[in-house]
Design an enzyme around this catalytic site. Structure first.
Site, mmCIF file in Angstrom:
data_model
loop_
_atom_site.group_PDB
_atom_site.id
_atom_site.type_symbol
_atom_site.label_atom_id
_atom_site.label_comp_id
_atom_site.label_asym_id
_atom_site.label_seq_id
_atom_site.Cartn_x
_atom_site.Cartn_y
_atom_site.Cartn_z
ATOM 1 C CG ASP A 93 -5.458 -5.940 -0.307
ATOM 2 O OD1 ASP A 93 -5.501 -6.875 0.512
ATOM 3 O OD2 ASP A 93 -5.439 -4.759 0.047
ATOM 4 C CG HIS B 225 -1.924 -1.148 1.158
ATOM 5 N ND1 HIS B 225 -2.735 -1.464 0.081
ATOM 6 C CD2 HIS B 225 -2.166 -2.110 2.097
ATOM 7 C CE1 HIS B 225 -3.427 -2.553 0.354
ATOM 8 N NE2 HIS B 225 -3.097 -2.972 1.569
#
Length: 426
Positions: free
Chosen positions: A310, A259
């Protein structure tokens, strides 16, 4: 020996026409330019190296289409995710992961980095085999025909200075030495490698960070996904999460920061100068309203980029690559922040998963190929070198993993993957 002829193929130096590849024992033994295919199998469209999904939580696939319509935040979404985690055991997790990994194969993914923290039974009770859940994931990847790096996550706290909650007890080994002892019993194989993960600086106390960071292999960490993480870390330690990892000696080429959304200029400098990788998951970061991270700045500072799906709201590395570029355009008002070559490099970043030999069509590399059609309603008329900016997973025709055809004409060797997913989700 097996041979394939590609009308166009993405070689280390860029797209080439008329490429003949020969494969033996799962690796490329010859790559040459040949005008016509002769008597070998022809792969349609443009052929890429295998895609690497550098960040996966396989069980999140069960949330697709069920958590997007009611608003809220990352934190309210997390409550739904915890409820799902309570429903899984090794048998059901194997079935869900096998179907999820087969969906990845259909989209051209040949290796997945599974950020694994769903370790124990509800309440934190250990299974007879403490690695039953991790072993289920390794077996699921094998049966779906893809490689896996099991990134076993250390998860010891419910927040900085807070105990794990009742729902988080499944994730915790109690202390970092117990985590390390359990991970030491995980076994690599021809299709599976073992890595480690610092779940986050919220979930791993300061004194435990060096132990996890010292794992001999790839290490991943959720980093600055939410502003609240930064606020808590600064309040507790007077450091940003990146600075805390630097203090622990965690930064470096073996580490991938997932991220990396809310960074300071100093954070970017620390990550780039140390060669720490950065894995962006643009479709998840958009779905959870996380924000748009400084991808271009990190790449320019020296951080190799990778991509992940993810939470699997979307499983499509071509869309992840495009979303990386589109996020940059929205953030800066400029086009062409990443070249197609850079996007393909991020899509095929197997080194971030501990497979540095993979992700290239060249002699000696694992024989992974992804043929993307150039005659669909999405890609008709596209230049091969710009297919990454036009195609989607629906255009993937053939996928070869280690010399084995796993997907042909858009069909997986396991059969109807939609049916597999529907059955396990039901």
């Amino acid at each position: 020996m097996t041979a394939y002829w590609c009308a166009s193929a993405w070689l280390p130096d860029g797209v080439a026409s008329g490429v003949l590849v020969e494969v033996s024992d799962g690796v490329f033994t010859s790559v040459s330019l040949v005008d016509s295919p002769g008597d070998v199998e022809v792969l349609p469209g443009v052929v890429f190296p295998g895609f690497a999904n550098a960040h996966s939580h396989a069980f999140h696939r069960a949330l697709r289409g069920r958590t997007h319509g009611g608003g809220g935040t990352f934190w309210t979404w997390r409550d739904r995710m915890y409820d799902l985690a309570d429903r899984l055991d090794p048998d059901s997790y194997y079935l869900l992961a096998r179907a999820a990994y087969a969906e990845m194969a259909l989209s051209g993914i040949t290796c997945v980095g599974e950020f694994h923290y769903l370790h124990h039974a509800p309440g934190g009770v250990r299974y007879n085999d403490p690695n039953a859940m991790g072993d289920a994931l390794i077996q699921a990847a094998r049966d779906a025909g893809v490689r896996i790096t099991l990134l076993d996550a250390c998860y010891l706290a419910g927040g900085i200075g807070e105990p794990v909650s009742a729902q988080q007890q499944r994730f915790s080994d109690g202390d970092v030495l117990a985590w390390a002892a359990r991970v030491a019993d995980l076994k690599p194989s021809a299709h599976a490698r073992i890595g480690a993960a610092i779940h986050s600086v919220r979930a791993v106390p300061r004194d435990a960070l060096p132990v996890v960071a010292g794992f001999d292999g790839p290490v991943h960490v959720h980093l600055s996904e939410q502003p609240a993480e930064n606020t808590a870390c600064l309040a507790a330690y007077g450091l940003t999460p990146t600075q805390l990892l630097a203090e622990a000696g965690a930064l470096g080429p073996r580490l991938t920061a997932v991220h990396a959304t809310h960074l300071t200029p100093e954070d970017i400098r620390l990550l780039g100068e140390s060669g720490t990788g950065a894995c962006f998951c643009p479709t998840t970061e958009a779905d959870l309203a996380d924000g748009i991270g400084p991808a271009r700045e990190l790449a320019d500072a020296g951080s190799p980029l990778s991509l992940g799906s993810d939470q699997h709201a979307v499983v499509d590395m071509l869309l992840e690559a495009r979303a990386l570029e589109h996020g940059e355009r929205l953030r800066t008002g400029q086009r062409g922040r990443f070249t197609p070559e850079e996007l393909v490099r991020a899509m095929t970043a197997h080194a971030s998963l501990g497979w540095p030999e993979a992700g290239r069509i060249e002699v000696g590399a694992p024989a992974d190929l992804v043929a993307v059609r150039l005659d669909s309603v999405r890609t008709a008329g596209s230049l091969p070198e710009q297919a990454v900016l036009a195609a989607t997973a629906s255009d993937v025709d053939t996928v070869v993993v280690g010399g084995r055809v796993v997907v042909r004409s858009g069909e997986h060797v396991l059969g109807d993957v939609g049916r597999l997913l529907a059955e396990v989700l039901r």
